[in-house]
Motif scaffolding. Structure first.
Motif, PDB file in Angstrom:
ATOM      1  N   LYS A 281       0.360   3.691  12.229  1.00  0.00           N
ATOM      2  CA  LYS A 281       1.062   2.693  11.417  1.00  0.00           C
ATOM      3  C   LYS A 281       1.331   3.331  10.055  1.00  0.00           C
TER       4      LYS A 281
ATOM      5  N   ARG B 245       1.106 -11.574   8.250  1.00  0.00           N
ATOM      6  CA  ARG B 245       1.651 -11.018   9.494  1.00  0.00           C
ATOM      7  C   ARG B 245       1.617 -12.059  10.610  1.00  0.00           C
TER       8      ARG B 245
ATOM      9  N   VAL C  55      -7.597  -0.285  16.838  1.00  0.00           N
ATOM     10  CA  VAL C  55      -6.571  -1.013  17.584  1.00  0.00           C
ATOM     11  C   VAL C  55      -5.172  -0.745  17.028  1.00  0.00           C
ATOM     12  N   GLN C  56      -4.221  -0.642  17.973  1.00  0.00           N
ATOM     13  CA  GLN C  56      -2.820  -0.404  17.634  1.00  0.00           C
ATOM     14  C   GLN C  56      -1.973  -1.543  18.187  1.00  0.00           C
ATOM     15  N   THR C  57      -0.686  -1.450  17.988  1.00  0.00           N
ATOM     16  CA  THR C  57       0.263  -2.189  18.807  1.00  0.00           C
ATOM     17  C   THR C  57       1.005  -1.108  19.599  1.00  0.00           C
TER      18      THR C  57
ATOM     19  N   ARG D 222       5.308   0.815  12.981  1.00  0.00           N
ATOM     20  CA  ARG D 222       4.792   1.848  13.905  1.00  0.00           C
ATOM     21  C   ARG D 222       5.980   2.516  14.589  1.00  0.00           C
TER      22      ARG D 222
ATOM     23  N   ARG E 204       0.819  -1.221   0.000  1.00  0.00           N
ATOM     24  CA  ARG E 204       0.000   0.000   0.000  1.00  0.00           C
ATOM     25  C   ARG E 204       0.848   1.264   0.000  1.00  0.00           C
TER      26      ARG E 204
ATOM     27  N   THR F  86      -6.489 -10.262  12.052  1.00  0.00           N
ATOM     28  CA  THR F  86      -5.634  -9.139  11.611  1.00  0.00           C
ATOM     29  C   THR F  86      -4.736  -8.617  12.730  1.00  0.00           C
ATOM     30  N   ASP F  87      -4.948  -9.080  13.949  1.00  0.00           N
ATOM     31  CA  ASP F  87      -3.970  -8.790  15.006  1.00  0.00           C
ATOM     32  C   ASP F  87      -3.846 -10.031  15.886  1.00  0.00           C
TER      33      ASP F  87
ATOM     34  N   ASP G 172       4.299  -3.658  15.745  1.00  0.00           N
ATOM     35  CA  ASP G 172       4.558  -3.578  14.309  1.00  0.00           C
ATOM     36  C   ASP G 172       5.860  -2.826  14.011  1.00  0.00           C
TER      37      ASP G 172
END
Ligand SMILES: Nc1ccn([C@@H]2O[C@H](COP(=O)(O)OP(=O)(O)OP(=O)(O)O)[C@@H](O)[C@H]2O)c(=O)n1
Ligand SMILES: C[C@](O)(CO)[C@H](O)COP(=O)(O)O
Length: 230
Positions: free
Chosen positions: A211, A84, A161-163, A109, A16, A187-188, A106
């Motif tokens: 991200k 991932r 949601v993040q890491t 990030r 992307r 996805t996580d 990630d």
């Protein structure tokens, strides 16, 4: 809280971003995005080891960067997989047996601060799984395959949601192994524990902890870093 193991998935292709290379090697303020993402854990006294997961063709370059930036908590640079989730699974398995609690973050990030990481650890204490997420600002609607709106979701209950995401190692490993055995993908990492039925605690994240996914995220990241320098 000490003796944490960190897994950094960095084996994506950055499609992307469209940069023609793994976006994690693009520079932000003169240093690769990946190095920004790893450095916060190198600096934390709570972290004892870091595993970076890279694509096969990137492993040599990642090892060079680890040496160049003197990231001596990095104990392994291992090869990732197609998704991932496959990469994180490889990373967790590469941690030494002494590690009981694992943080996944990630490689894309780069803007997590040490202060936010330590606040996250403090608030995550006592939970077997906890993740960072932020309140959503927009109204979120669900659509069907034709684009017709089927639902307007209750915004007060939604989080983007993040890491970082932190887990008891045995639960994270169990979730990854069970998911891999039946081909279940999330996805996580937290979604794999949710799938089994383990509770996951939400902790307030940071708007700045973005991200880097598309080209405008690079511009935004530069702006955030410049703002921090003021
Ligand atoms: N097979 C994969 C895919 C992704 N990741 C990592 O997971 C993080 C989040 O993924 P994302 O931002 O989607 O990165 P890419 O998969 O590289 O991006 P794209 O989907 O645009 O190709 C990134 O640090 C990425 O390198 C990984 O380790 N292994
Ligand atoms: C784990 C994650 O960063 C949480 O927002 C995200 O789900 C990764 O998704 P991606 O599609 O691999 O970017």
């Amino acid at each position: 809280m000490a003796n944490l193991g960190i897994v950094i998935p960095a084996a994506g292709q950055g499609k992307r971003m469209g940069a023609g290379c793994n976006k994690q090697f693009l520079q932000l303020k003169g240093q690769p995005i990946l190095i920004h993402a790893v450095r916060v854990f190198q600096m934390s006294d709570y972290v004892s080891e870091i595993v970076i997961v890279g694509a096969e063709n990137d492993l040599a370059l990642i090892k060079e960067l680890v040496d160049h930036y003197k990231l001596d908590k990095v104990v392994s640079v291992c090869q990732g997989g197609a998704q991932r989730q496959d990469s994180v699974r490889s990373g967790v398995l590469a941690l030494s047996p002494a590690i009981q609690r694992v943080v996944v973050h990630d490689g894309a990030r780069p803007l997590l601060t040490l202060k936010d990481f330590h606040r996250f650890l403090q608030e995550a204490e006592g939970f077997s799984a906890a993740i960072m997420g932020i309140q959503v600002k927009d109204t979120i609607k669900q659509v069907n395959n034709s684009g017709i709106v089927t639902d307007t979701l209750p915004r007060e209950l939604l989080r983007a949601v993040q890491t970082p995401q932190i887990f008891e190692r045995n639960k994270l490993e169990e979730a990854h192994m069970r998911a891999a055995s039946v081909g279940y993908y999330g996805t996580d990492d937290a979604s794999l524990l949710e799938w089994i039925g383990y509770p996951v605690q939400m902790i307030e994240g940071s708007l700045e902890n973005i991200k880097v996914t598309t080209p405008e995220d690079l511009w935004l990241s530069e702006r955030i870093l410049a703002m921090r320098e003021k």
